[in-house]
Design a protein around this motif. Structure first.
Motif, mmCIF file in Angstrom:
data_model
loop_
_atom_site.group_PDB
_atom_site.id
_atom_site.type_symbol
_atom_site.label_atom_id
_atom_site.label_comp_id
_atom_site.label_asym_id
_atom_site.label_seq_id
_atom_site.Cartn_x
_atom_site.Cartn_y
_atom_site.Cartn_z
ATOM 1 N N ALA A 78 0.831 -1.198 0.000
ATOM 2 C CA ALA A 78 0.000 0.000 0.000
ATOM 3 C C ALA A 78 0.874 1.258 0.000
ATOM 4 N N ALA A 79 2.001 1.220 0.695
ATOM 5 C CA ALA A 79 2.913 2.363 0.703
ATOM 6 C C ALA A 79 3.472 2.609 -0.697
ATOM 7 N N GLN A 126 1.058 14.613 -2.084
ATOM 8 C CA GLN A 126 0.030 14.826 -1.068
ATOM 9 C C GLN A 126 -0.630 13.506 -0.682
ATOM 10 N N SER A 127 -0.891 12.647 -1.653
ATOM 11 C CA SER A 127 -1.521 11.353 -1.328
ATOM 12 C C SER A 127 -0.590 10.493 -0.483
ATOM 13 N N GLU A 128 0.714 10.606 -0.696
ATOM 14 C CA GLU A 128 1.671 9.852 0.121
ATOM 15 C C GLU A 128 1.722 10.412 1.541
ATOM 16 N N ASP A 130 10.108 4.882 4.092
ATOM 17 C CA ASP A 130 11.256 4.705 3.207
ATOM 18 C C ASP A 130 10.804 4.344 1.788
ATOM 19 N N LEU A 131 9.810 3.487 1.690
ATOM 20 C CA LEU A 131 9.266 3.109 0.378
ATOM 21 C C LEU A 131 8.616 4.296 -0.328
ATOM 22 N N VAL A 132 7.828 5.054 0.406
ATOM 23 C CA VAL A 132 7.143 6.218 -0.161
ATOM 24 C C VAL A 132 8.167 7.211 -0.722
ATOM 25 N N PHE A 155 -1.295 9.123 3.247
ATOM 26 C CA PHE A 155 -1.108 7.704 3.548
ATOM 27 C C PHE A 155 -0.283 7.534 4.821
ATOM 28 N N ILE A 156 0.834 8.254 4.901
ATOM 29 C CA ILE A 156 1.715 8.152 6.069
ATOM 30 C C ILE A 156 0.958 8.539 7.339
ATOM 31 N N SER A 157 0.220 9.613 7.272
ATOM 32 C CA SER A 157 -0.556 10.063 8.431
ATOM 33 C C SER A 157 -1.602 9.018 8.831
#
Length: 171
Positions: free
Chosen positions: A54-55, A138-140, A128-130, A143-145
């Motif tokens: 998913a990341a 912004q979508s990443e 790290d992948l992102v 996702f992290i949040s």
């Protein structure tokens, strides 16, 4: 009461507790507590892979750098190194299928199934992948949040890990 009497009383309590629960029952309860609610059907390797897949797809595309990083994890991750290639392939296929069928609900389940001791490392690997492709969309960020909350990562720790990974990926 002397130290010996305290020790005997404590030992007696442990004997009583042990007689109430069989070892197998105790192990099942510990496993259920460690891996999340029993209703969830994710193995630890599946949950691990689901968060990382998913990341990689958080910006709706998997870059060549992200693909390489995922391949490298197969060789470096203790969770994945413990499995045969066939087991990794099955866990990967299962994780992808569950994510496709369940969407964010599936990702939440995967996060909940990760044992506490793996949540921080998986979070760091996901960041790290992102960042592997050198961009942070912004979508990443969203996702992290989102996964930070689902993995129950403290905001301060989330920020520290993000900063370290940004520095790492600037090299």
């Amino acid at each position: 009461m002397g130290a010996n009497a305290n020790w005997e009383a404590t030992a007696h309590l442990f004997e009583e507790a042990a007689s109430l629960v069989s070892v197998q029952d105790y192990e099942q309860r510990v496993q259920a507590f460690s891996l999340g609610p029993p209703r969830l059907d994710w193995s630890v390797p599946e949950a691990f892979l689901a968060v990382l897949l998913a990341a990689a797809y958080a910006d709706k595309e998997v870059s060549p750098e992200e693909q390489e990083q995922l391949k490298g994890l197969r060789k470096r991750s203790r969770i994945l190194k413990a499995l045969t290639n066939d087991q990794v392939n099955k866990a990967n296929a299962s994780a992808m299928q569950k994510l496709q069928q369940r969407g964010d609900a599936g990702l939440l389940e995967a996060c909940e199934c990760l044992p506490n001791m793996l949540r921080l490392p998986v979070f760091a690997l996901a960041i790290d992948l992102v960042l592997a492709d050198g961009k942070l969309t912004q979508s990443e960020r969203e996702f992290i949040s989102k996964i930070a909350g689902w993995l129950q990562i403290d905001k301060g720790v989330e920020w520290q890990i993000s900063q370290v990974m940004l520095i790492k990926n600037n090299c």
